[in-house]
Design an enzyme around this catalytic site. Structure first.
Site, PDB file in Angstrom:
ATOM      1  N   ASP A  96      47.645 -33.348 -85.872  1.00 44.10           N
ATOM      2  CA  ASP A  96      47.561 -32.743 -87.196  1.00 44.10           C
ATOM      3  C   ASP A  96      48.752 -33.226 -88.025  1.00 44.10           C
ATOM      4  O   ASP A  96      49.910 -32.961 -87.682  1.00 44.10           O
ATOM      5  CB  ASP A  96      47.621 -31.215 -87.006  1.00 44.10           C
ATOM      6  CG  ASP A  96      46.996 -30.446 -88.148  1.00 44.10           C
ATOM      7  OD1 ASP A  96      47.090 -30.920 -89.287  1.00 44.10           O
ATOM      8  OD2 ASP A  96      46.455 -29.363 -87.880  1.00 44.10           O
ATOM      9  N   ASP A 196      46.371 -32.504 -93.157  1.00 44.11           N
ATOM     10  CA  ASP A 196      46.507 -31.193 -93.792  1.00 44.11           C
ATOM     11  C   ASP A 196      46.462 -31.310 -95.321  1.00 44.11           C
ATOM     12  O   ASP A 196      47.135 -32.190 -95.887  1.00 44.11           O
ATOM     13  CB  ASP A 196      47.875 -30.624 -93.355  1.00 44.11           C
ATOM     14  CG  ASP A 196      48.066 -29.168 -93.734  1.00 44.11           C
ATOM     15  OD1 ASP A 196      47.326 -28.324 -93.202  1.00 44.11           O
ATOM     16  OD2 ASP A 196      48.973 -28.873 -94.544  1.00 44.11           O
ATOM     17  N   GLU A 248      41.594 -32.288 -94.686  1.00 46.56           N
ATOM     18  CA  GLU A 248      41.375 -30.915 -95.140  1.00 46.56           C
ATOM     19  C   GLU A 248      41.473 -30.915 -96.658  1.00 46.56           C
ATOM     20  O   GLU A 248      42.499 -31.324 -97.213  1.00 46.56           O
ATOM     21  CB  GLU A 248      42.434 -29.985 -94.553  1.00 46.56           C
ATOM     22  CG  GLU A 248      42.158 -28.536 -94.920  1.00 46.56           C
ATOM     23  CD  GLU A 248      43.384 -27.641 -94.810  1.00 46.56           C
ATOM     24  OE1 GLU A 248      43.221 -26.441 -94.571  1.00 46.56           O
ATOM     25  OE2 GLU A 248      44.522 -28.142 -94.982  1.00 46.56           O
ATOM     26  N   HIS A 322      42.006 -21.854 -87.717  1.00 45.58           N
ATOM     27  CA  HIS A 322      43.186 -20.991 -87.598  1.00 45.58           C
ATOM     28  C   HIS A 322      43.579 -20.321 -88.914  1.00 45.58           C
ATOM     29  O   HIS A 322      44.546 -19.565 -88.940  1.00 45.58           O
ATOM     30  CB  HIS A 322      44.351 -21.831 -87.072  1.00 45.58           C
ATOM     31  CG  HIS A 322      44.734 -22.916 -88.047  1.00 45.58           C
ATOM     32  ND1 HIS A 322      43.935 -23.997 -88.304  1.00 45.58           N
ATOM     33  CD2 HIS A 322      45.809 -23.045 -88.856  1.00 45.58           C
ATOM     34  CE1 HIS A 322      44.494 -24.755 -89.214  1.00 45.58           C
ATOM     35  NE2 HIS A 322      45.640 -24.206 -89.578  1.00 45.58           N
ATOM     36  N   ASP A 323      42.877 -20.657 -89.990  1.00 47.49           N
ATOM     37  CA  ASP A 323      43.175 -20.025 -91.282  1.00 47.49           C
ATOM     38  C   ASP A 323      42.099 -19.015 -91.673  1.00 47.49           C
ATOM     39  O   ASP A 323      42.149 -18.456 -92.772  1.00 47.49           O
ATOM     40  CB  ASP A 323      43.236 -21.085 -92.398  1.00 47.49           C
ATOM     41  CG  ASP A 323      44.405 -22.032 -92.222  1.00 47.49           C
ATOM     42  OD1 ASP A 323      45.445 -21.609 -91.666  1.00 47.49           O
ATOM     43  OD2 ASP A 323      44.274 -23.199 -92.627  1.00 47.49           O
TER      44      ASP A 323
HETATM   45  C1  NOJ Z   1      46.493 -25.757 -94.253  1.00 47.79           C
HETATM   46  C2  NOJ Z   1      46.748 -25.304 -92.856  1.00 47.79           C
HETATM   47  O1  NOJ Z   1      45.538 -25.256 -92.160  1.00 47.79           O
HETATM   48  C3  NOJ Z   1      47.445 -23.982 -92.946  1.00 47.79           C
HETATM   49  O2  NOJ Z   1      47.540 -23.334 -91.706  1.00 47.79           O
HETATM   50  C4  NOJ Z   1      48.789 -24.207 -93.579  1.00 47.79           C
HETATM   51  O3  NOJ Z   1      49.433 -22.974 -93.771  1.00 47.79           O
HETATM   52  C5  NOJ Z   1      48.671 -24.922 -94.918  1.00 47.79           C
HETATM   53  N1  NOJ Z   1      47.736 -26.012 -94.895  1.00 47.79           N
HETATM   54  C6  NOJ Z   1      49.992 -25.467 -95.344  1.00 47.79           C
HETATM   55  O4  NOJ Z   1      50.354 -26.538 -94.522  1.00 47.79           O
END
Ligand code: NOJ
Length: 556
Positions: A96, A196, A248, A322-323
Site C-alpha cells: 500500500d 492511497d 483508491e 478498513h475504512d
Molecule cells: C485512505 C485510507 O484507506 C485511509 O485509511 C487513510 O486514512 C486515508 N487514505 C489517508 O491516507
C-alpha cells in the site's frame, strides 16, 4: 497490460490480522502463519495495508520511512519471507503506497520545517491571508486543511490529519523519490501496489476559497493527475508486464476512472470508487444515521458497471475495507439472517464485472464492533468527529450511536479466528477491543455445513471457471424492483443470471415480467445459491430471505 478479471484479492489490515509475538498487534509473521488458510480460500493476491515505519497516527497511512518496515510489524526479512512463502502458494503480495502525503515525522518534512528550501518545496507551504489560513478548505478528518507553523509564519496543506502533510507532486524531485521507492519494492519481489487516495495528488496552481464545498472540487482528479500516473507507470511498474495496481479514488467521476484504468491509457490496472458506500449518508453527511437507500445503491452500481464496460474501464469490486463499517451490519442483517445476508452481499458483488476484493473477516461474516464507550475507539477520524459532534451539542448517546454505525473502527477489530480468549488473534490484550458480537469466528464457521467461508471459495472458483463471469457483458434486470438486485452476464451464447434478494421478505422473481422472459424456458443450471433448495413455482422463482441464486442458462 494484463487483465485481472479472473483474479480475487484479499485485503489484510495488518494491525488486526494476526499477532505472532504476543504484543496485541498484528504483524507480518502472523500473516505468513495464516497463508494456508488464504490459499485454501483461493485468492490470488494479498493487499497489505501500509507496513512502513510510521508514528501510527493514522495506523500506517502516515509514513515516516518508505524503505523500512515498522518494527511493530516485523522486519524486512519477515516481509521478504512472506513474499516467498505466498509465492510458493500461488499468491502475490501487494503493498500500500501512501503517496499523497507523508507523516510529518518523515525526514523530508523535518528538513522542510527546519527551513531547508529544497524540502520545503516537497510539500505545500503557503502564507496565510489576513491572519487566516490560505483557503477555507476542510480536512477529510475534520477542521481546517491547513496547519500553521509559527516559526515559518506559513501554513502547510494536509487533506487528512495534521500529521499527514500533502506532498507537492509538481516538484519533479518528489516524483523521482516516489518512483525510486516503487522500484525498490518491485525489486524485492512484490507483485503490485494499491495507491492511497491517488486521485488527490495533483493540486491546483492557485489556491482559492471554496464557496460551495470543502475544497475537494479543486484537487480531486486534479489538473495533472493523468500525466503523473502515466509517468509513474512508465518509470516503475510499467517496466514489468504483470504488475497489478489499484488506485483508491476519492469522490471521483466515472469519466476520470475510465482514464485511470483503461489499459490503453497505461495508468493503473483498476480503480476503487466509493459512491455506492454513501447511500446511508444523510444529505452527503457521513456522520448521520440513515437507513441505506437500496434503489440508490443499485443505480450507482449499475451506472458504474455500464459506464466502465462501455469505455473499457476496470473496476475493483468491494463492499468492505478498513475504512468502512462491516457490510453485513450495514446492508444486510447481522442478527437472524447474518449468514444468508453475508452470502447474498458477497454474491451480488462477486458476480459483477471487475476484480473482487475480500476484506479480512468478511469471508465468515464479521460484523460491526458495537462499542459502547468512546474509550474503545482508536481511529483518529472517529475521535475527531466525536469531538466535533460534541461541540455541535449532540448528546453522548446519539454520538455513540452514530459511531456504532459509521466508525472506521468497525472494520478494524481483530480477526476472530477462534472462540477462545484472545480469539486466536493474540495472547495479549489487543490494541483495539474485539467486536462485541459473540459466536462468530473462522473456526466455528468452518464447522458448519452452511459455512460462509466455503461459500466464498465457491464464488472464487466460479469466477475462475467461467469466462462469462470474467468477461461477460453486464445488464441489469428489473432496475426498479424494490427488493431484488438482478443482472445478466452474457458472453456469446453463454449467459449467467444473478438474482439477489436484499430483504428478509420472500419475493417472487417472475421472468415473464422481465427482459429475460424466454431464458428460463431453456435448459439452465443452478451454479450457486445460499439456500439448500431452489424454489420454482409456476415458472416463478421464489426468493427466500436474503436469497441469492446464480443460474447458468445453457446454450442451445
Ligand atoms: C485512505 C485510507 O484507506 C485511509 O485509511 C487513510 O486514512 C486515508 N487514505 C489517508 O491516507
Amino acid at each position: 497490460m494484463n487483465n485481472f478479471d479472473d483474479k480475487v484479492i484479499y485485503q489484510i489490515y495488518v494491525k488486526s490480522f494476526m499477532d505472532s509475538n504476543g504484543d496485541g498487534l498484528g504483524d507480518i509473521p502472523g500473516i505468513t502463519g495464516r497463508l494456508d488458510y488464504l490459499e485454501n480460500l483461493g485468492v490470488d493476491y494479498l493487499w497489505l495495508t501500509p507496513v512502513f515505519v510510521s508514528p501510527m497516527n493514522d495506523n500506517g497511512y502516515d509514513v515516516a520511512d518508505y524503505y523500512k518496515v515498522d518494527p511493530s510489524f516485523g522486519t524486512l526479512e519477515d516481509l521478504t519471507h512472506l513474499i516467498r512463502e505466498a509465492e510458493k502458494r500461488g499468491m502475490g503480495i501487494m503493498l500500500d503506497m501512501v503517496f499523497n502525503h507523508t507523516s510529518t515525522a518523515h525526514e523530508w518534512f523535518r528538513k522542510a520545517l527546519a527551513g531547508d528550501p529544497k524540502y520545503k518545496d516537497y510539500y505545500i507551504f503557503r502564507k496565510g491571508r489576513n491572519g487566516e489560513p490560505p483557503t477555507n478548505w476542510i480536512s477529510k478528518f475534520g477542521g481546517s486543511a491547513w496547519e500553521y507553523v509559527p516559526h515559518l509564519d506559513e501554513y502547510y496543506l494536509h487533506l487528512f490529519d495534521r500529521t499527514q502533510a500533502d506532498l507537492n507532486w509538481d516538484n519533479q524531485n518528489v516524483r523521482q523519490e516516489l518512483y525510486d521507492i516503487v522500484n525498490y519494492w518491485l525489486d524485492k519481489g512484490v507483485s503490485g501496489f494499491r495507491f492511497d487516495v491517488v486521485n488527490l495528488i495533483s493540486k491546483p496552481e492557485v489556491f482559492i476559497n471554496d464557496d460551495e464545498g470543502d475544497g475537494r472540487r479543486f484537487y480531486t482528479d486534479g489538473p495533472r493527475v493523468h500525466e503523473y500516473l502515466k509517468e509513474l507507470h512508465r518509470e516503475t511498474f510499467g517496466r514489468t508486464d504483470n504488475a497489478i495496481t489499484v488506485g483508491e479514488m476519492s469522490s471521483t467521476s466515472l469519466e476520470s476512472c475510465v482514464r485511470y484504468s483503461n489499459p490503453r491509457e497505461k495508468e493503473l490496472s483498476m480503480v476503487f470508487n466509493f459512491h455506492h458506500l454513501k447511500v446511508d449518508y444523510e444529505k452527503g453527511d457521513k456522520w448521520s444515521l440513515k437507513e441505506f437507500d437500496f434503489q440508490e445503491l443499485k443505480d450507482i452500481l449499475n451506472h458504474w458497471q455500464e459506464g466502465m464496460e462501455l469505455h473499457d474501464g476496470k473496476m475493483a469490486l468491494f463492499f468492505n475495507n478498513h475504512d468502512q463499517p462491516r457490510v453485513v451490519s450495514r446492508f444486510g442483517d447481522d442478527g437472524r439472517y447474518r449468514k444468508e445476508s453475508a452470502k447474498m452481499l458477497a454474491t451480488s458483488i462477486h458476480m459483477l464485472s471487475g476484480t473482487p476484493y475480500i476484506y479480512q473477516g468478511e469471508e465468515f461474516g464479521m460484523t460491526n464492533a458495537y462499542f459502547d464507550s468512546i474509550g474503545e475507539y482508536r481511529d483518529v477520524e472517529s475521535i475527531n468527529y466525536y469531538n466535533i459532534l460534541k461541540e455541535e451539542n449532540l448528546q453522548e448517546e446519539e454520538i455513540l450511536r452514530i459511531l456504532q454505525a459509521k466508525s472506521r473502527d468497525n472494520g478494524r477489530t481483530p480477526v476472530l479466528w477462534t472462540s477462545e480468549e484472545g480469539h486466536g488473534f493474540t495472547t495479549a490484550k489487543p490494541w483495539i477491543p474485539f467486536s462485541k458480537i459473540t459466536g462468530i469466528s473462522a473456526e466455528e464457521d468452518l464447522e458448519n455445513q452452511d459455512s460462509i467461508i466455503r461459500y466464498y471459495r465457491k464464488l472464487i472458483r466460479l469466477r475462475k471457471e467461467n469466462p462469462v463471469i470474467q468477461k461477460g457483458s453486464y445488464r441489469i434486470i428489473q432496475k426498479n424492483h424494490p427488493s431484488l438486485f438482478s443482472y445478466l452476464r452474457s458472453l456469446g451464447e453463454e449467459k449467467v443470471l444473478v438474482i439477489n434478494n436484499f430483504y428478509h421478505e420472500e419475493v417472487f422473481f417472475d421472468p415473464e415480467e422481465t427482459e429475460v422472459r424466454n431464458l428460463l424456458s431453456q435448459r439452465y443450471q443452478i451454479l450457486l445459491s445460499n439456500y439448500e433448495n431452489f424454489t420454482l413455482q409456476d415458472g416463478k422463482i421464489l426468493l427466500k430471505p436474503y436469497e441469492s441464486v446464480v443460474i447458468a442458462i445453457e446454450p442451445h
